[in-house]
Design an enzyme around this catalytic site. Sequence first.
Site, PDB file in Angstrom:
ATOM      1  N   ASP A 213       0.875  -1.179   0.000  1.00 22.69           N
ATOM      2  CA  ASP A 213       0.000   0.000   0.000  1.00 22.69           C
ATOM      3  C   ASP A 213       0.913   1.230   0.000  1.00 22.69           C
ATOM      4  O   ASP A 213       2.140   1.098  -0.176  1.00 22.69           O
ATOM      5  CB  ASP A 213      -0.993  -0.028   1.175  1.00 22.69           C
TER       6      ASP A 213
ATOM      7  N   CYS B 224       3.427  -2.710   4.016  1.00 25.84           N
ATOM      8  CA  CYS B 224       2.538  -1.605   4.378  1.00 25.84           C
ATOM      9  C   CYS B 224       3.282  -0.748   5.395  1.00 25.84           C
ATOM     10  O   CYS B 224       4.505  -0.836   5.479  1.00 25.84           O
ATOM     11  CB  CYS B 224       1.183  -2.102   4.881  1.00 25.84           C
TER      12      CYS B 224
ATOM     13  N   THR C  37       3.328  -0.834   8.693  1.00 30.25           N
ATOM     14  CA  THR C  37       3.923  -1.642   9.767  1.00 30.25           C
ATOM     15  C   THR C  37       4.199  -3.088   9.355  1.00 30.25           C
ATOM     16  O   THR C  37       4.912  -3.805  10.058  1.00 30.25           O
ATOM     17  CB  THR C  37       2.945  -1.722  10.956  1.00 30.25           C
TER      18      THR C  37
ATOM     19  N   HIS D 276      11.361 -22.806  10.843  1.00 32.70           N
ATOM     20  CA  HIS D 276      10.419 -23.447  11.761  1.00 32.70           C
ATOM     21  C   HIS D 276       8.964 -23.370  11.307  1.00 32.70           C
ATOM     22  O   HIS D 276       8.224 -24.335  11.469  1.00 32.70           O
ATOM     23  CB  HIS D 276      10.528 -22.812  13.160  1.00 32.70           C
TER      24      HIS D 276
ATOM     25  N   HIS E 217       9.090 -29.692  13.066  1.00 35.40           N
ATOM     26  CA  HIS E 217       8.403 -28.472  12.618  1.00 35.40           C
ATOM     27  C   HIS E 217       7.301 -28.787  11.610  1.00 35.40           C
ATOM     28  O   HIS E 217       6.301 -28.084  11.540  1.00 35.40           O
ATOM     29  CB  HIS E 217       9.410 -27.480  12.035  1.00 35.40           C
TER      30      HIS E 217
HETATM   31  C1  RB5 Z   1      -1.843   3.043   6.270  1.00 33.37           C
HETATM   32  O1  RB5 Z   1      -1.837   4.319   6.823  1.00 33.37           O
HETATM   33  C2  RB5 Z   1      -1.463   2.021   7.334  1.00 33.37           C
HETATM   34  O2  RB5 Z   1      -2.524   1.836   8.195  1.00 33.37           O
HETATM   35  C3  RB5 Z   1      -1.064   0.722   6.663  1.00 33.37           C
HETATM   36  O3  RB5 Z   1       0.007   0.963   5.803  1.00 33.37           O
HETATM   37  C4  RB5 Z   1      -0.583  -0.389   7.583  1.00 33.37           C
HETATM   38  O4  RB5 Z   1       0.425   0.058   8.440  1.00 33.37           O
HETATM   39  C5  RB5 Z   1      -1.595  -1.158   8.279  1.00 33.37           C
HETATM   40  O5  RB5 Z   1      -1.292  -2.088   9.019  1.00 33.37           O
END
Ligand code: RB5
Length: 148
Positions: free
Chosen positions: A8, A65, A67, A98, A133
């Site tokens: 994203d 994304c 995070t 694993h 595993h």
């Molecule tokens: C987008 O702002 C953010 O929410 C997305 O990139 C991601 O981190 C969601 O987990």
Amino acid sequence: MKVAVGCDHGGFVLKEKIIETLNKLGAEVVDFGTNSSESVDYPVFAEKVAHAVADKVCDLGVLLCGTGIGMSIVANKVKGIRAAVLSDVFSAKATRQHNDSNILCLGGRVVTPEDAAKLLTIWYTAEFEGGRHQKRVDMISDIENRNL
Ligand code: RB5
């Protein structure tokens, strides 16, 4: 290896480096977008990449994304997907050895492009150890079959 890549706007900052690294590793890349830093909804891209891997169109996937977490939550809703969010080198190796993870999730607001390339290389080159595993991965499949 054929690798599906999706991101994203939060992960777009990593995509170029990820594709460059996959090319260096000899992988064939299938790019599912997004293709700019304009705001988009991560579930759309996570579902596409997860299906490419679950349906065996691709061998592995990489999702990016802000995070890595949102992408992993979505991808793990698809049967057959074992998506792992990574930010350290120990886990990068261990989750292949694993968990036989088949999708790597990284956060563009968490890791630098250089660290992302390092984590990807470790993850991509590590191998599943099987043995005890395999039994645990089979247990994950059983849980999927009962719940999804
Ligand atoms: C987008 O702002 C953010 O929410 C997305 O990139 C991601 O981190 C969601 O987990």
